[in-house]
Design an enzyme around this catalytic site. Structure first.
Site, PDB file in Angstrom:
ATOM      1  N   ALA A  34      43.650  41.854  28.018  1.00  0.00           N
ATOM      2  CA  ALA A  34      43.383  40.596  27.315  1.00  0.00           C
ATOM      3  C   ALA A  34      43.011  39.474  28.272  1.00  0.00           C
ATOM      4  O   ALA A  34      42.322  38.524  27.889  1.00  0.00           O
ATOM      5  CB  ALA A  34      44.608  40.190  26.493  1.00  0.00           C
ATOM      6  N   ARG A 267      35.532  42.010  47.281  1.00  0.00           N
ATOM      7  CA  ARG A 267      36.707  41.163  47.158  1.00  0.00           C
ATOM      8  C   ARG A 267      37.643  41.200  48.364  1.00  0.00           C
ATOM      9  O   ARG A 267      38.285  40.200  48.678  1.00  0.00           O
ATOM     10  CB  ARG A 267      37.489  41.550  45.900  1.00  0.00           C
ATOM     11  CG  ARG A 267      36.801  41.085  44.629  1.00  0.00           C
ATOM     12  CD  ARG A 267      37.539  41.553  43.404  1.00  0.00           C
ATOM     13  NE  ARG A 267      36.897  41.043  42.192  1.00  0.00           N
ATOM     14  CZ  ARG A 267      37.193  41.431  40.971  1.00  0.00           C
ATOM     15  NH1 ARG A 267      38.139  42.341  40.788  1.00  0.00           N
ATOM     16  NH2 ARG A 267      36.563  40.922  39.928  1.00  0.00           N
TER      17      ARG A 267
END
Length: 473
Positions: A34, A267
């Protein structure tokens, strides 16, 4: 167990076999899915290819990836997007078709988004609705997996604890899928919710399952640098893909001389750079003030999160910090999700089939959940039902849970020794400290961190997200 993207994809693909789906939150909420702001990486542009996507995945992963897993992932990325569209997900479009964004480590735009930077929420909502409508799926009330029953070394049952009433329930079970997510909440600074604490990993370990690559933890370089309890807000990498720059206190770019891809380097490179500035007493800022267009449409999540802390990203620079974000390691599985324990399967972030290598490429995580979740579901649909064994059975649980004080100590320990930059001597000191403090080493969280430390110490050379400052190459 687990109702994020990986668990839902697995459950849906297992039709027509009956599935009991158990999550810790009501349908369509909770977990890392989510919160995901990135989208789905897929070679959809006319000048892109699965081969290019594979190269970027392998490069970001320091070529530690399982080649077969990578080929399967990128080869099924377009199919995954189309399957998601069939589930009702309305991906963002422009005049040329699907709108493609670019993120760190990608050589070209290939990120498919839904709702701007709210892709995870859109995926979770649509898949949860599909699961609720599927006749073969029974969605149980939110519950916690408390223990696993083994009979003759094989999965034979589970004990569930209702999250509302804490009432226990024992169920017979021949095939158990762990889709319980990652372990970022074991670190003091994280983008993950408190439930992403490695609980599934710990239970699998207690059952005798093998782990793989547990030293590889990815730190997102741009969490919002604010004082607050719990998870730090994530500032999507798509901002840098759209032209935002990482700068120091004086407004100077921090990545230009460090990596050929600059702000869009993988990253691990960016997170270490930001970490170094912070360790030296400075700060790093994400300057997105030059971006034009409709922020409310493209980056509604960023606008809302920054606004909660009095920052307008359209007018002000955003303070950022690295934070634990994703575990490339996990329960060792093959490409079908099979673990070393008969009847136990794992998929998504809790699992490790080697697809991410030593450092995950941006927006490959939701893709992994869909692609390998569907593959596992299809395999489970074809498995012949096992009759209950008549042998001896026993229950396995995680062991003692750390109290709030002990957990805080463990989180700081993990952050200081297993963060973006690691030192062998500090990790050895942490191992000794853990071993002599009964409040820590007897807990399942302490045992997990001890396993991470052991793996990190055994890998003496830097690789991907595992960067050792004492590695004198």
């Amino acid at each position: 167990m687990g109702a994020g993207v990986a668990g839902l994809a697995t459950a849906l693909a297992a039709a027509p076999r009956p599935v009991l789906l158990v999550g810790g939150s009501p349908p369509g909420s909770g977990g890392c899915t989510a919160l995901a702001q990135g989208g789905i990486a897929a070679a959809m542009a006319f000048d892109d290819s699965a081969a290019a996507h594979a190269r970027d995945t392998m490069t970001a992963g320091a070529n530690h990836n399982d080649y077969e897993a990578v080929q399967y992932l990128v080869g099924n990325a377009g199919l995954a997007v189309r399957w998601l569209q069939a589930q009702g997900i309305d991906f963002d479009r422009d005049a040329d078709g699907l709108q493609l964004g670019r993120e760190g480590g990608h050589g070209c735009p290939r990120i498919v988004h839904a709702g701007g930077d709210a892709s995870g929420h859109a995926l979770l909502t649509a898949l949860a609705q599909a699961a609720q409508q599927a006749r073969h799926i029974t969605w149980r009330a939110p519950a916690w997996l408390d223990a696993i029953q083994l009979r003759d070394g094989r999965i034979s049952g589970v004990a569930l604890a209702d999250t509302a009433t804490r009432m226990p329930q024992e169920l017979a079970c021949a095939e158990l899928v762990l889709a319980t997510g990652g372990c970022g909440a074991l670190f003091a600074a994280t983008t993950n919710p408190a439930t992403a604490d490695g609980n599934g990993l710990a239970l699998a370990l207690a059952c005798g399952a093998r782990l793989r690559d547990s030293e590889f933890v990815q730190f997102h370089p741009t969490a919002l640098d604010v004082e607050q309890d719990g998870a730090l807000p994530l500032i999507t990498e798509a901002l840098r893909g759209a032209g935002a720059r990482l700068v120091d206190d004086e407004g100077r770019a921090v990545m230009d001389t460090l990596h050929p891809m600059g702000d869009l380097a993988p990253r691990d490179h960016v997170a270490r750079r930001v970490w170094e500035y912070r360790q030296a007493g400075g700060r790093v800022w994400l300057d997105a003030t030059s971006l034009r267009g409709d922020w409310e449409q493209r980056f509604p999540t960023v606008v809302a999160l920054c606004g909660q802390h009095g920052i307008d990203p359209r007018q002000q620079r955003i303070p950022v910090t690295p934070a634990a974000h994703f575990h490339m390691g996990g329960i060792a599985v093959d490409l079908d999700g099979y673990t070393s324990v008969p009847g136990l399967y794992a998929v998504g972030e809790v699992a490790c089939n080697g697809v991410h290598g030593a450092n995950r490429l941006a927006s490959n995580s939701l893709l992994e959940g869909v692609v390998f979740g569907r593959r596992l579901g299809h395999r489970l649909a074809d498995i012949r039902l096992h009759a209950p064994s008549s042998g001896q059975h026993h229950w396995v649980d995680r062991g003692r849970t750390a109290d709030a004080q002990a957990l805080g100590i463990l989180q700081q320990l993990a952050w200081s020794t297993l963060g973006p930059v690691r030192h062998g001597s500090r990790m050895i000191e942490a191992e000794r400290y853990l071993a002599t403090d009964d409040r820590l080493h007897e807990t399942w969280q302490g045992k997990l961190i001890a396993r991470f430390l052991l793996a990190a110490l055994q890998r003496q050379k830097s690789l991907g997200a595992h960067f050792r400052a004492d590695d004198w190459k």
